[in-house]
Design an enzyme around this catalytic site. Structure first.
Site, PDB file in Angstrom:
ATOM      1  N   PRO A   1      32.919  34.150  45.809  1.00 30.23           N
ATOM      2  CA  PRO A   1      31.798  33.358  45.488  1.00 30.23           C
ATOM      3  C   PRO A   1      30.729  34.321  44.766  1.00 30.23           C
ATOM      4  CG  PRO A   1      31.858  33.744  47.685  1.00 30.23           C
ATOM      5  CD  PRO A   1      32.752  34.512  47.019  1.00 30.23           C
ATOM      6  N   GLU A   2      30.440  34.028  43.469  1.00 35.36           N
ATOM      7  CA  GLU A   2      29.313  34.699  42.901  1.00 35.36           C
ATOM      8  C   GLU A   2      27.981  33.783  42.896  1.00 35.36           C
ATOM      9  OE1 GLU A   2      30.309  36.596  39.045  1.00 35.36           O
ATOM     10  OE2 GLU A   2      32.171  36.655  39.625  1.00 35.36           O
TER      11      GLU A   2
ATOM     12  N   ARG B   1      38.108  47.626  39.322  1.00 38.91           N
ATOM     13  CA  ARG B   1      37.719  46.274  39.276  1.00 38.91           C
ATOM     14  C   ARG B   1      38.328  45.772  37.993  1.00 38.91           C
ATOM     15  NH1 ARG B   1      34.005  44.131  42.963  1.00 38.91           N
ATOM     16  NH2 ARG B   1      35.514  42.321  42.687  1.00 38.91           N
TER      17      ARG B   1
END
Length: 287
Positions: free
Chosen positions: A2-3, A277
């Site tokens: 979740p952002e 990332r």
DNA sequence: AAGAGGCCCTGATAGC
DNA sequence: TGCTATCAGGGCCTCT
């Protein structure tokens, strides 16, 4: 998972269901989240009344009527599920960890109200619950975080000043919560694509126009994602089990080797790793 | 101060 | 089929 947009969706759907309700019972099945849930946690929450549900950055905040709070972070894989009493019998003394529609494993925390129950599921256990006694402690807890991308504090003056003498790449800063809080790995790539900026570009080399674009498209991307109900790339759902739709609008994220969607651009989307990332960009139109 | 790297944890998937 | 390796949306810590 979740952002900011996903947490906002959870906040909105949760607020509708539990505002003004009293917590009847808290059941913890596994205390070993990122922060260990203390034994006194259940007692602290019992009989508290939810005055409102708010959000800061990627943190969900249960506001209680006595001015205390419960901070909830979903980590990478946390989800919140809602169970209605109507679907069940024996509500008062049983847990709903095994209700239909819930994942079978990793239901760690249950908060019961008189007519419904919310259940926190988190396979990787990077999320946490933390009771906060007062407003001062809450503000203190967030003091190390940068402004939210949707706030007025995230403006040109702030960004230009922050980037002075910063040699690191812009993509790393977008997911650095000390610089701006709420953007994560998915939306960072999307924001840079719309801004037409290479993710590896050094932050201090960005000109005013480029900084303006980053600020502008941060707002556009996040607001649009909220409007679409968030992104459901793995298992994100709102609390009623409905998935979001924003992943259908990803321009670069998880689109490695596909054609760039920008008009007249013949480039292909590349995947690289920045600070371990995954990062997606078009190497033709993002310079 | 800034930046690089590692760690927390489980599950899905790819490759052999 | 079953093994191993790699990667996944976050955040915090240490070391240089």
């Amino acid at each position: 998972m979740p952002e900011l947009p996903e947490v906002e969706i959870v906040k909105q759907s949760l607020a509708k269901k539990i505002k003004y309700k009293k917590i009847k019972k808290v059941i913890i099945k596994n205390r070993n989240l990122r922060l260990k849930i203390p034994l006194k946690f259940e007692k602290l929450l019992k009989n508290k009344i939810i005055s409102k549900v708010t959000r800061f950055s990627k943190y969900l905040i249960l506001n209680f009527s006595d001015k205390s709070f419960c901070l909830i972070h979903l980590g990478m894989s946390g989800t919140v599920h809602l169970i209605n009493k109507n679907n069940h019998n024996n509500f008062t003394n049983t847990s709903f960890y095994n209700s239909p529609g819930l994942p079978l494993k990793h239901n760690h925390v249950e908060i019961q109200f008189h007519d419904l129950s919310i259940i926190y599921n988190d396979p990787r256990r990077f999320g946490f619950f933390k009771f906060i006694e007062n407003q001062k402690d809450l503000i203190n807890r967030f003091s190390h975080l940068g402004p939210e991308p949707l706030s007025k504090k995230f403006n040109l003056k702030y960004v230009l000043k922050y980037f002075l003498n910063k040699r690191k790449d812009i993509k790393s800063f977008l997911i650095d919560q000390k610089f701006v809080s709420g953007i994560g790995n998915i939306y960072a790539s999307e924001i840079l694509f719309l801004s037409k900026i290479n993710p590896k570009k050094c932050a201090m080399k960005l000109n005013q126009k480029e900084c303006r674009k980053i600020i502008y498209f941060s707002r556009v991307v996040l607001n649009n994602a909220i409007k679409k109900g968030g992104s459901s790339i793995r298992d994100f759902r709102n609390i009623s089990g409905k998935s979001g739709n924003f992943q259908k609008e990803f321009k670069v994220y998880q689109r490695e080797n596909l054609n760039c969607s920008k008009m007249k651009c013949t480039g292909k989307i590349k995947k690289i790793f920045i600070s371990n990332r995954s990062t997606f960009f078009c190497n033709t139109c993002q310079n």
